[in-house]
Design an enzyme around this catalytic site. Structure first.
Site, PDB file in Angstrom:
ATOM      1  N   ASN A   1     -10.423  -2.624   2.310  1.00  0.00           N
ATOM      2  CA  ASN A   1     -10.062  -2.646   0.896  1.00  0.00           C
ATOM      3  C   ASN A   1     -11.305  -2.365   0.060  1.00  0.00           C
ATOM      4  O   ASN A   1     -12.412  -2.297   0.601  1.00  0.00           O
ATOM      5  CB  ASN A   1      -9.516  -4.029   0.506  1.00  0.00           C
ATOM      6  CG  ASN A   1      -8.056  -4.215   0.872  1.00  0.00           C
ATOM      7  OD1 ASN A   1      -7.279  -3.266   0.870  1.00  0.00           O
ATOM      8  ND2 ASN A   1      -7.686  -5.432   1.195  1.00  0.00           N
TER       9      ASN A   1
ATOM     10  N   HIS B   1       0.827  -1.217   0.000  1.00  0.00           N
ATOM     11  CA  HIS B   1       0.000   0.000   0.000  1.00  0.00           C
ATOM     12  C   HIS B   1       0.861   1.266   0.000  1.00  0.00           C
ATOM     13  O   HIS B   1       0.531   2.256   0.652  1.00  0.00           O
ATOM     14  CB  HIS B   1      -0.967   0.020   1.190  1.00  0.00           C
ATOM     15  CG  HIS B   1      -1.969  -1.083   1.153  1.00  0.00           C
ATOM     16  ND1 HIS B   1      -3.176  -0.964   0.527  1.00  0.00           N
ATOM     17  CD2 HIS B   1      -1.929  -2.345   1.640  1.00  0.00           C
ATOM     18  CE1 HIS B   1      -3.846  -2.100   0.637  1.00  0.00           C
ATOM     19  NE2 HIS B   1      -3.114  -2.964   1.298  1.00  0.00           N
TER      20      HIS B   1
ATOM     21  N   TYR C   1       0.479  -3.975  11.836  1.00  0.00           N
ATOM     22  CA  TYR C   1       0.362  -2.564  11.461  1.00  0.00           C
ATOM     23  C   TYR C   1       1.094  -1.657  12.447  1.00  0.00           C
ATOM     24  O   TYR C   1       1.868  -0.790  12.049  1.00  0.00           O
ATOM     25  CB  TYR C   1      -1.112  -2.171  11.296  1.00  0.00           C
ATOM     26  CG  TYR C   1      -1.640  -2.616   9.957  1.00  0.00           C
ATOM     27  CD1 TYR C   1      -1.720  -3.973   9.649  1.00  0.00           C
ATOM     28  CD2 TYR C   1      -2.015  -1.715   8.983  1.00  0.00           C
ATOM     29  CE1 TYR C   1      -2.163  -4.402   8.417  1.00  0.00           C
ATOM     30  CE2 TYR C   1      -2.463  -2.140   7.738  1.00  0.00           C
ATOM     31  CZ  TYR C   1      -2.541  -3.486   7.466  1.00  0.00           C
ATOM     32  OH  TYR C   1      -2.962  -3.906   6.238  1.00  0.00           O
TER      33      TYR C   1
END
Ligand code: NDP
Length: 489
Positions: free
Chosen positions: A133, A60, A343
């Site tokens: 997404n 990303h 993350y």
């Protein structure tokens, strides 16, 4: 706000604020002589320039973002006690970052790739991040496979390019990817703009209400602009002539006051259904068919403000699926569980330990009250406050109320998996998706897949990949095999 509005008054200065006398010529020993170390304005400028880039996101990397507003349109308090969802008409500020997955920071926008749809709600109880997404499912269902999957999407260590062999080898050997791959090579695999596509939370999440009852939910963000896609040919051309097409379209539509919006829906499953539902409801490669759990409209998301500095607000923005607020929590989805760790870990490495306190990332209507201190780029926000707990100086204290309800667990630890629900196979929903496509879309899907599969060089890889689509639907497999053979000649 336009770019011109950011012009500042006064002379050019060094980072320390001293005026700069000459920004065109370095200081030299005599006219035309060697450059002097005492020219600190020069050294500082070059040193800063060398450090302008921070590590690129591993996935990303290429993104565009905008601020917006989420408005509640339905009372959902019987399912969740999240305060930002507590009453109809309530508004919450948001930041949404769109992205492609596989390409590097400088890659083109109009490519066949899922789009990240990472949404931050700046709620009064802290930030809630829904890191989704534009597809309702994913290629894999266990985070332990994620680094391998991404290696096949990125550049091969020897050739330096994405390789069809690697992509199809992995997908063929990971039959759970069949549903997502069918979606990706269908019409929705290349959205016309970021505004003309849906977003999905994709994972199943927990909602819990004041009474402590648990519900499993899936989020859907349906575009109010309508779905619009690019054909492969249109996308190839656009990638060449306007690599920034999606970023530009988003910025310009907001600049002209044409604010994109999405209708927000949830599917809600009572906790007791999970054990006996026909699919494992925590499997990220599956949707919940709408006939089983009809989507319920709960809100509206509108994007209405552009970031003013792409690096500060888009590149340094961080999102974590672990950022929950009271009334919302994780499910046992194994991909989600892995992301809860990965993350935060990525942000600490990429942006630093104080990334949460940058303007785009910090909560708006509340403040972070922790006893964590210091670290790189600490801004001293706690001033002289005590940095431990419990303390006798009126410091922040725990609430004793978990954000989400505990989950009952049974059995032994281990990594063995077995189908737990009647229809837990890897192909059934890929077949459903294929069959809901129009004849024309089926044709484009087969052509798109065949064009890529026919580039495979190693024996057996293409055949195994085609066999997965055959298992999804006999007609799908037959047409694909014929199309690949025709291209290979
Ligand atoms: P439904 O008929 O109830 O739902 C179909 C869904 O598929 C709608 O959300 C629709 O989105 C979307 N859709 C329609 N055409 C396409 C297409 N060409 N490519 C991708 N998505 C499309 O059926 P089910 O719920 O049983 O789902 C059937 C299949 O639809 C699934 O296997 C899945 O691949 C796909 N799908 C399902 C979703 C879900 O949450 N159930 C969500 C998105 C896709 P829209 O209304 O925006 O046109």
């Amino acid at each position: 706000m336009t770019q011109e509005a950011h012009v500042t008054q006064g002379p050019l200065t060094t980072e320390a604020g001293a005026p700069v006398a000459d920004n065109q010529n370095s200081e030299t020993a005599g006219v035309g002589g060697p450059v002097l170390v005492q020219d600190q304005a020069l050294l500082e400028k070059l040193a800063h320039f060398n450090r302008e880039r921070i590590p690129e996101r591993v996935v990303h990397a290429r993104g565009a973002g905008a601020y917006g507003t989420f408005t509640v349109t339905r009372d959902v308090s019987r399912w969740t006690r999240a305060k930002f969802l507590s009453e109809v008409g309530k508004q919450t500020e948001t930041f949404l970052r769109f992205s492609t997955v596989a390409g590097n920071l400088g890659s083109a926008d109009a490519v066949r790739d899922p789009r990240g749809f990472a949404l931050k709600f700046y709620t009064e109880e802290g930030n809630y991040d829904l890191v989704g997404n534009n597809t309702p499912v994913f290629f894999i269902k266990d985070a332990i496979k994620f680094p391998d999957f991404i290696h096949t999407q990125k550049r091969d260590p020897y050739t330096g390019s994405q390789e069809a062999d690697n992509v199809w080898d992995f997908w063929g050997l990971s039959p759970e990817s069949t549903h997502q791959v069918t979606w990706l090579f269908g019409d929705r695999g290349i959205p016309a703009t970021l505004r003309h596509m849906n977003g999905y939370g994709s994972h199943t999440f927990q909602w819990n209400n004041e009474a402590g009852e648990v519900f499993w939910v899936k989020y859907h963000f349906k575009t109010d602009q309508g779905i619009k896609n690019l054909t492969t040919e249109e996308a190839v051309r656009l990638s060449g002539v306007d690599p920034d097409s999606h970023q530009r379209d988003l910025r310009e539509s907001i600049e002209r006051g044409d604010f994109p919006s999405w209708t927000v829906q949830v599917q809600i499953m009572p906790a007791a259904d999970a054990a006996t539902y026909r699919f494992n409801p925590f499997d990220l490669t599956k949707v919940w068919p709408h006939a089983d759990y009809p989507p319920i409209e709960i809100g509206k998301l509108e994007l209405n403000r552009n970031p003013q500095n792409i690096f500060a607000e888009v590149e340094q923005s961080i999102f974590s699926p672990a950022h929950f607020v009271p009334g919302i929590g994780p499910s046992p989805d194994k991909m989600l569980q892995g992301r809860l760790f990965a993350y935060g870990d990525a942000h600490r490495y990429r942006v630093g330990i104080n990334a949460d306190h940058l303007p785009v990332n910090r909560p708006h209507a509340t403040e972070a009250r922790t006893n964590s201190r210091d670290g790189l780029l600490y801004d001293g926000r706690h001033q002289g406050a005590k940095n431990y707990e419990p303390n006798s100086f009126g410091g922040p204290v725990q609430t004793d109320r978990p954000l989400w309800q505990p989950l009952p667990v049974t059995g032994t630890t281990g990594s063995t998996v077995a189908p737990s629900h009647a229809e837990d196979d890897d192909f059934v929903q890929a077949g459903t998706l294929y069959r809901l496509m129009s004849e024309d879309e089926k044709g484009r899907l087969v052509d798109n897949l065949a064009g890529f599969i026919s580039q495979v060089s190693r024996d057996g890889i293409a055949e195994r990949a085609i066999d997965n689509f055959r298992q999804a639907d006999g007609d799908f497999g037959k047409r694909l095999e014929a199309a690949v053979q025709a291209l290979r000649g």
